[in-house]
Motif scaffolding. Sequence first.
Motif, PDB file in Angstrom:
ATOM      1  N   GLY A  11       0.846  -1.186   0.000  1.00 41.79           N
ATOM      2  CA  GLY A  11       0.000   0.000   0.000  1.00 41.79           C
ATOM      3  C   GLY A  11       0.876   1.229   0.000  1.00 41.79           C
ATOM      4  O   GLY A  11       1.932   1.241  -0.625  1.00 41.79           O
ATOM      5  N   THR A  12       0.478   2.253   0.744  1.00 44.65           N
ATOM      6  CA  THR A  12       1.185   3.527   0.707  1.00 44.65           C
ATOM      7  C   THR A  12       1.734   3.903   2.078  1.00 44.65           C
ATOM      8  O   THR A  12       1.059   3.755   3.085  1.00 44.65           O
ATOM      9  N   VAL A  13       2.977   4.393   2.064  1.00 41.73           N
ATOM     10  CA  VAL A  13       3.638   4.879   3.270  1.00 41.73           C
ATOM     11  C   VAL A  13       4.202   6.258   2.952  1.00 41.73           C
ATOM     12  O   VAL A  13       4.684   6.492   1.845  1.00 41.73           O
ATOM     13  N   VAL A  14       4.139   7.160   3.933  1.00 46.33           N
ATOM     14  CA  VAL A  14       4.643   8.518   3.757  1.00 46.33           C
ATOM     15  C   VAL A  14       5.819   8.732   4.697  1.00 46.33           C
ATOM     16  O   VAL A  14       5.745   8.411   5.885  1.00 46.33           O
ATOM     17  N   PHE A  15       6.913   9.273   4.152  1.00 45.43           N
ATOM     18  CA  PHE A  15       8.084   9.651   4.931  1.00 45.43           C
ATOM     19  C   PHE A  15       8.241  11.163   4.815  1.00 45.43           C
ATOM     20  O   PHE A  15       8.061  11.725   3.736  1.00 45.43           O
ATOM     21  N   LEU A  16       8.600  11.807   5.904  1.00 47.63           N
ATOM     22  CA  LEU A  16       8.871  13.240   5.881  1.00 47.63           C
ATOM     23  C   LEU A  16      10.378  13.415   6.010  1.00 47.63           C
ATOM     24  O   LEU A  16      10.978  13.019   7.010  1.00 47.63           O
ATOM     25  N   VAL A  36      13.535  -0.383  -5.596  1.00 52.28           N
ATOM     26  CA  VAL A  36      13.361  -1.376  -4.534  1.00 52.28           C
ATOM     27  C   VAL A  36      12.275  -2.364  -4.967  1.00 52.28           C
ATOM     28  O   VAL A  36      11.183  -1.945  -5.372  1.00 52.28           O
ATOM     29  N   PRO A  37      12.575  -3.664  -4.915  1.00 51.24           N
ATOM     30  CA  PRO A  37      11.563  -4.653  -5.299  1.00 51.24           C
ATOM     31  C   PRO A  37      10.268  -4.472  -4.515  1.00 51.24           C
ATOM     32  O   PRO A  37      10.290  -4.316  -3.292  1.00 51.24           O
ATOM     33  N   GLY A  38       9.155  -4.449  -5.227  1.00 51.60           N
ATOM     34  CA  GLY A  38       7.842  -4.293  -4.613  1.00 51.60           C
ATOM     35  C   GLY A  38       7.299  -2.875  -4.691  1.00 51.60           C
ATOM     36  O   GLY A  38       6.103  -2.664  -4.563  1.00 51.60           O
ATOM     37  N   VAL A  39       8.181  -1.886  -4.885  1.00 49.53           N
ATOM     38  CA  VAL A  39       7.733  -0.495  -4.962  1.00 49.53           C
ATOM     39  C   VAL A  39       7.093  -0.264  -6.323  1.00 49.53           C
ATOM     40  O   VAL A  39       7.685  -0.551  -7.361  1.00 49.53           O
ATOM     41  N   GLY A  40       5.875   0.266  -6.307  1.00 50.43           N
ATOM     42  CA  GLY A  40       5.144   0.518  -7.544  1.00 50.43           C
ATOM     43  C   GLY A  40       5.259   1.960  -8.010  1.00 50.43           C
ATOM     44  O   GLY A  40       5.369   2.237  -9.189  1.00 50.43           O
ATOM     45  N   SER A  41       5.246   2.912  -7.053  1.00 50.89           N
ATOM     46  CA  SER A  41       5.375   4.319  -7.428  1.00 50.89           C
ATOM     47  C   SER A  41       5.994   5.107  -6.284  1.00 50.89           C
ATOM     48  O   SER A  41       5.910   4.715  -5.118  1.00 50.89           O
ATOM     49  N   VAL A  42       6.619   6.234  -6.665  1.00 54.54           N
ATOM     50  CA  VAL A  42       7.286   7.105  -5.703  1.00 54.54           C
ATOM     51  C   VAL A  42       7.001   8.545  -6.089  1.00 54.54           C
ATOM     52  O   VAL A  42       7.098   8.905  -7.260  1.00 54.54           O
ATOM     53  N   GLU A  43       6.649   9.367  -5.103  1.00 59.42           N
ATOM     54  CA  GLU A  43       6.465  10.803  -5.320  1.00 59.42           C
ATOM     55  C   GLU A  43       7.211  11.540  -4.220  1.00 59.42           C
ATOM     56  O   GLU A  43       7.112  11.179  -3.052  1.00 59.42           O
ATOM     57  N   LEU A  44       7.975  12.566  -4.603  1.00 54.02           N
ATOM     58  CA  LEU A  44       8.693  13.388  -3.643  1.00 54.02           C
ATOM     59  C   LEU A  44       8.442  14.845  -3.993  1.00 54.02           C
ATOM     60  O   LEU A  44       8.767  15.284  -5.096  1.00 54.02           O
ATOM     61  N   ASP A  45       7.837  15.583  -3.057  1.00 53.87           N
ATOM     62  CA  ASP A  45       7.545  16.990  -3.345  1.00 53.87           C
ATOM     63  C   ASP A  45       8.624  17.907  -2.776  1.00 53.87           C
ATOM     64  O   ASP A  45       9.546  17.461  -2.088  1.00 53.87           O
ATOM     65  N   ALA A  47       8.491  19.997  -0.429  1.00 59.14           N
ATOM     66  CA  ALA A  47       8.464  20.121   1.031  1.00 59.14           C
ATOM     67  C   ALA A  47       9.153  18.954   1.722  1.00 59.14           C
ATOM     68  O   ALA A  47       9.332  18.960   2.936  1.00 59.14           O
ATOM     69  N   GLY A  48       9.548  17.935   0.951  1.00 63.07           N
ATOM     70  CA  GLY A  48      10.227  16.779   1.525  1.00 63.07           C
ATOM     71  C   GLY A  48       9.311  15.632   1.884  1.00 63.07           C
ATOM     72  O   GLY A  48       9.695  14.723   2.610  1.00 63.07           O
ATOM     73  N   THR A  49       8.087  15.646   1.375  1.00 65.45           N
ATOM     74  CA  THR A  49       7.156  14.543   1.619  1.00 65.45           C
ATOM     75  C   THR A  49       7.382  13.480   0.555  1.00 65.45           C
ATOM     76  O   THR A  49       7.217  13.734  -0.630  1.00 65.45           O
ATOM     77  N   LEU A  50       7.785  12.303   1.015  1.00 67.05           N
ATOM     78  CA  LEU A  50       8.055  11.169   0.128  1.00 67.05           C
ATOM     79  C   LEU A  50       6.925  10.161   0.287  1.00 67.05           C
ATOM     80  O   LEU A  50       6.702   9.645   1.384  1.00 67.05           O
ATOM     81  N   VAL A  51       6.200   9.899  -0.793  1.00 66.20           N
ATOM     82  CA  VAL A  51       5.089   8.946  -0.779  1.00 66.20           C
ATOM     83  C   VAL A  51       5.513   7.726  -1.583  1.00 66.20           C
ATOM     84  O   VAL A  51       5.843   7.834  -2.763  1.00 66.20           O
ATOM     85  N   SER A  53       4.407   3.875  -2.728  1.00 63.75           N
ATOM     86  CA  SER A  53       3.327   2.888  -2.844  1.00 63.75           C
ATOM     87  C   SER A  53       3.934   1.566  -3.263  1.00 63.75           C
ATOM     88  O   SER A  53       4.724   1.505  -4.208  1.00 63.75           O
ATOM     89  N   ALA A  54       3.554   0.518  -2.551  1.00 70.95           N
ATOM     90  CA  ALA A  54       4.093  -0.814  -2.807  1.00 70.95           C
ATOM     91  C   ALA A  54       2.999  -1.749  -3.291  1.00 70.95           C
ATOM     92  O   ALA A  54       1.880  -1.737  -2.772  1.00 70.95           O
ATOM     93  N   THR A  55       3.341  -2.559  -4.283  1.00 73.24           N
ATOM     94  CA  THR A  55       2.408  -3.541  -4.823  1.00 73.24           C
ATOM     95  C   THR A  55       2.718  -4.940  -4.303  1.00 73.24           C
ATOM     96  O   THR A  55       1.939  -5.860  -4.513  1.00 73.24           O
ATOM     97  N   ALA A  56       3.856  -5.078  -3.630  1.00 72.15           N
ATOM     98  CA  ALA A  56       4.274  -6.326  -2.987  1.00 72.15           C
ATOM     99  C   ALA A  56       4.937  -5.917  -1.665  1.00 72.15           C
ATOM    100  O   ALA A  56       5.298  -4.746  -1.504  1.00 72.15           O
ATOM    101  N   PRO A  57       5.102  -6.836  -0.733  1.00 72.50           N
ATOM    102  CA  PRO A  57       5.670  -6.452   0.567  1.00 72.50           C
ATOM    103  C   PRO A  57       7.036  -5.771   0.437  1.00 72.50           C
ATOM    104  O   PRO A  57       7.930  -6.251  -0.252  1.00 72.50           O
ATOM    105  N   VAL A  58       7.161  -4.628   1.112  1.00 71.98           N
ATOM    106  CA  VAL A  58       8.405  -3.870   1.170  1.00 71.98           C
ATOM    107  C   VAL A  58       8.735  -3.648   2.645  1.00 71.98           C
ATOM    108  O   VAL A  58       7.857  -3.308   3.432  1.00 71.98           O
TER     109      VAL A  58
END
Length: 76
Positions: A11-16, A36-45, A47-51, A53-58
């Motif tokens: 699913g989705t995890v957010v890092f600041l 990284v295996p399992g990561v489906g998408s990455v967004e970094l704005d 402000a430093g918010t890193l989103v 999303s994983a489609t397999a366990p990460v």
Amino acid sequence: MMRGTPRTFIGTVVFLLREPAGEHGAAVVAEEVGRVPGVGSVELDDAGTLVVSATAPVDRSDLLDLLERLGCSVLA
């Protein structure tokens, strides 16, 4: 990582990040995290918010280790 938080996720995890990466740095961070295996998408704005999303366990600790190697200080 907070106590009681599962180590792996789907699913989705957010890092600041403490200091948002510059334009070039943000692209490198997003590209490396996206490898990284399992990561489906990455967004970094800006402000430093890193989103992430994983489609397999990460494993969160793998992402934290990678971010540290890339010079990113994670606040949360």
